[in-house]
Design a protein around this motif. Structure first.
Motif, PDB file in Angstrom:
ATOM      1  N   THR A 155      39.029  37.135  35.294  1.00 15.21           N
ATOM      2  CA  THR A 155      38.964  37.088  36.758  1.00 15.21           C
ATOM      3  C   THR A 155      37.645  37.691  37.231  1.00 15.21           C
ATOM      4  OG1 THR A 155      40.062  39.247  36.974  1.00 15.21           O
ATOM      5  CG2 THR A 155      41.476  37.282  36.978  1.00 15.21           C
ATOM      6  N   THR A 169      40.581  36.523  44.596  1.00 14.63           N
ATOM      7  CA  THR A 169      40.145  36.728  43.220  1.00 14.63           C
ATOM      8  C   THR A 169      40.003  35.367  42.556  1.00 14.63           C
ATOM      9  OG1 THR A 169      41.230  38.894  43.003  1.00 14.63           O
ATOM     10  CG2 THR A 169      40.777  37.677  40.958  1.00 14.63           C
ATOM     11  N   ILE A 171      40.061  33.096  39.394  1.00 14.74           N
ATOM     12  CA  ILE A 171      40.639  33.081  38.052  1.00 14.74           C
ATOM     13  C   ILE A 171      40.010  31.940  37.260  1.00 14.74           C
ATOM     14  CG2 ILE A 171      42.760  32.913  36.706  1.00 14.74           C
ATOM     15  CD1 ILE A 171      44.300  33.813  39.153  1.00 14.74           C
ATOM     16  N   VAL A 189      47.732  37.148  42.603  1.00 11.75           N
ATOM     17  CA  VAL A 189      47.238  36.920  41.243  1.00 11.75           C
ATOM     18  C   VAL A 189      48.337  37.149  40.208  1.00 11.75           C
ATOM     19  CG1 VAL A 189      45.674  37.788  39.458  1.00 11.75           C
ATOM     20  CG2 VAL A 189      44.822  37.387  41.770  1.00 11.75           C
TER      21      VAL A 189
END
Length: 203
Positions: A155, A169, A171, A189
């Motif tokens: 990430t 975030t 990924i 997440v």
């Protein structure tokens, strides 16, 4: 969506009434800290709820709201903690905001949540993912990321895109179809990673 529209409209109406009453209670416009706080709060809630009602109405009219995936008999999915609306964020002061832990418990119990995310392709694209341990969720994930198994490499902070990157975030991972990169609300997440690790078991 119709229920959400009705709730937004009711909140807007009630907040507008509170604003009007507090305004009339201070017709002389004398400085009253309590009255000022009530008027500002009610006014902000009226605007936020009104905007949400308008947006939901437009989406329903254009049939461009949240995606419908899977079979007609699938269970409905609520927005995830990280994909809550402006009104839901305002209501969080009363302890009504969803949490990441609630989302994970819901998914582990057989439910699903809708996560608003951004596919970090050549052109960043907004998508809605149904995240859960049911066939409809697998179908939604495969449409965006490719077929399971899904491997997560790491990430990072989102590298680009016209959205609030501080709240997301990015990924990085791969599926049978190749590498993928997606930016999801940081709050979501954990629940997404949990489902990705188990997606291959659901088919």
């Amino acid at each position: 969506m119709r229920t959400r529209r009705l709730v937004s409209l009711m909140i807007a109406v009630v907040a507008a009434i509170v604003w009007a009453l507090s305004t009339f209670a201070n017709m002389s416009n004398a400085w009253d800290p309590a009255n000022f706080v009530v008027r500002v709060g009610a006014g902000a809630l009226t605007v936020a709820a009104g905007i949400e009602w308008l947006v939901l109405s437009i989406r329903e009219t254009r049939q461009a709201g949240l995606p419908r995936v899977g079979s007609a008999g699938e269970t409905a999915a609520a927005r995830s903690a990280g994909s809550s609306t402006a009104v839901e964020n305002l209501l969080s002061v009363f302890g009504r905001r969803r949490t990441a832990a609630q989302d994970l418990d819901l998914v582990m119990g057989g439910g699903a949540v809708l996560v608003g995310a951004y596919l970090m392709e050549r052109k960043v694209r907004r998508v809605w993912l149904r995240v859960g341990l049911d066939p409809a969720s697998v179908e939604s994930l495969e449409a965006a990321l490719g077929g399971a198994p899904h491997r997560v490499f790491g990430t990072q902070i989102p590298t680009r895109g016209l959205f609030d990157r501080s709240a997301y975030t990015q990924i990085e991972g791969a599926s049978r179809s190749g590498a993928w990169s997606i930016a999801v609300p940081t709050t979501d997440v954990d629940v997404l990673r949990y489902v990705l690790t188990r997606a291959e078991e659901i088919r």
